[in-house]
Design a protein around this motif. Structure first.
Motif, PDB file in Angstrom:
ATOM      1  N   LEU A   1       0.826  -1.209   0.000  1.00  0.00           N
ATOM      2  CA  LEU A   1       0.000   0.000   0.000  1.00  0.00           C
ATOM      3  C   LEU A   1       0.860   1.258   0.000  1.00  0.00           C
ATOM      4  O   LEU A   1       0.542   2.242  -0.679  1.00  0.00           O
ATOM      5  CB  LEU A   1      -0.950  -0.017   1.191  1.00  0.00           C
ATOM      6  CG  LEU A   1      -1.981  -1.148   1.170  1.00  0.00           C
ATOM      7  CD1 LEU A   1      -2.776  -1.165   2.465  1.00  0.00           C
ATOM      8  CD2 LEU A   1      -2.895  -1.051  -0.045  1.00  0.00           C
ATOM      9  N   SER A   2       1.954   1.230   0.729  1.00  0.00           N
ATOM     10  CA  SER A   2       2.883   2.360   0.736  1.00  0.00           C
ATOM     11  C   SER A   2       3.480   2.579  -0.652  1.00  0.00           C
ATOM     12  O   SER A   2       3.608   3.711  -1.122  1.00  0.00           O
ATOM     13  CB  SER A   2       3.991   2.113   1.760  1.00  0.00           C
ATOM     14  OG  SER A   2       4.950   3.138   1.698  1.00  0.00           O
TER      15      SER A   2
ATOM     16  N   LEU B   1       2.116   1.798  -3.533  1.00  0.00           N
ATOM     17  CA  LEU B   1       1.089   2.364  -4.408  1.00  0.00           C
ATOM     18  C   LEU B   1       0.883   3.853  -4.133  1.00  0.00           C
ATOM     19  O   LEU B   1       0.775   4.658  -5.060  1.00  0.00           O
ATOM     20  CB  LEU B   1      -0.230   1.607  -4.244  1.00  0.00           C
ATOM     21  CG  LEU B   1      -0.239   0.168  -4.747  1.00  0.00           C
ATOM     22  CD1 LEU B   1      -1.545  -0.520  -4.367  1.00  0.00           C
ATOM     23  CD2 LEU B   1      -0.005   0.110  -6.247  1.00  0.00           C
ATOM     24  N   GLU B   2       0.854   4.215  -2.858  1.00  0.00           N
ATOM     25  CA  GLU B   2       0.637   5.616  -2.498  1.00  0.00           C
ATOM     26  C   GLU B   2       1.824   6.488  -2.906  1.00  0.00           C
ATOM     27  O   GLU B   2       1.654   7.571  -3.447  1.00  0.00           O
ATOM     28  CB  GLU B   2       0.391   5.732  -0.996  1.00  0.00           C
ATOM     29  CG  GLU B   2       0.020   7.121  -0.560  1.00  0.00           C
ATOM     30  CD  GLU B   2      -0.395   7.182   0.896  1.00  0.00           C
ATOM     31  OE1 GLU B   2      -0.218   8.266   1.490  1.00  0.00           O
ATOM     32  OE2 GLU B   2      -0.886   6.177   1.443  1.00  0.00           O
TER      33      GLU B   2
ATOM     34  N   ARG C   1      -4.152   3.842  -4.185  1.00  0.00           N
ATOM     35  CA  ARG C   1      -3.984   2.983  -3.010  1.00  0.00           C
ATOM     36  C   ARG C   1      -5.341   2.567  -2.445  1.00  0.00           C
ATOM     37  O   ARG C   1      -5.579   1.398  -2.194  1.00  0.00           O
ATOM     38  CB  ARG C   1      -3.183   3.723  -1.948  1.00  0.00           C
ATOM     39  CG  ARG C   1      -3.077   3.002  -0.630  1.00  0.00           C
ATOM     40  CD  ARG C   1      -2.719   4.001   0.476  1.00  0.00           C
ATOM     41  NE  ARG C   1      -2.609   3.387   1.746  1.00  0.00           N
ATOM     42  CZ  ARG C   1      -3.623   3.156   2.578  1.00  0.00           C
ATOM     43  NH1 ARG C   1      -4.837   3.495   2.257  1.00  0.00           N
ATOM     44  NH2 ARG C   1      -3.414   2.587   3.734  1.00  0.00           N
TER      45      ARG C   1
END
Length: 108
Positions: free
Chosen positions: A11-12, A14-15, A23
């Motif tokens: 997730l990090s 993607l963000e 995300r």
């Protein structure tokens, strides 16, 4: 747990490399996929290349491959994400049970 750490890393990624919207969109679809896999592990087809793995399309660019062992328990998951700039990344999630717990406590 290692599974939670891997999901947080994904997730990090993607963000940082895309956006918060990407995300959150991925997380929502991933959550739906994990819930389906947890309740109906045979809902997704077996991989043509590796028949003991099942293939769940999360988004058009991301696919989860998972294996079912012993009495329908899903033991692990590999997430493959293809990006438009010819980059493919893989994330290994060792326990889907840990992911269910993480998803329940980390809603965005």
């Amino acid at each position: 747990t290692e599974a939670s750490a891997q999901l947080a890393r994904l997730l990090s990624y993607l963000e940082t490399n895309w956006s918060v919207r990407v995300r959150n969109n991925f997380l929502r679809k991933f959550d739906r996929s994990v819930r389906t896999i947890s309740t109906m592990p045979y809902a997704f087809p077996a991989s043509k290349k590796v028949p003991h793995l099942r293939k769940c399309v999360i988004t058009p660019r991301s696919v989860a491959y998972y294996q079912i062992k012993e009495r329908l328990s899903v033991v692990s998951m590999i997430i493959k994400i293809n990006f438009p700039i010819h980059e493919t990344i893989f994330f290994y999630i060792p326990s889907i049970g840990d992911i269910n717990e993480w998803l329940c406590t980390n809603k965005t």
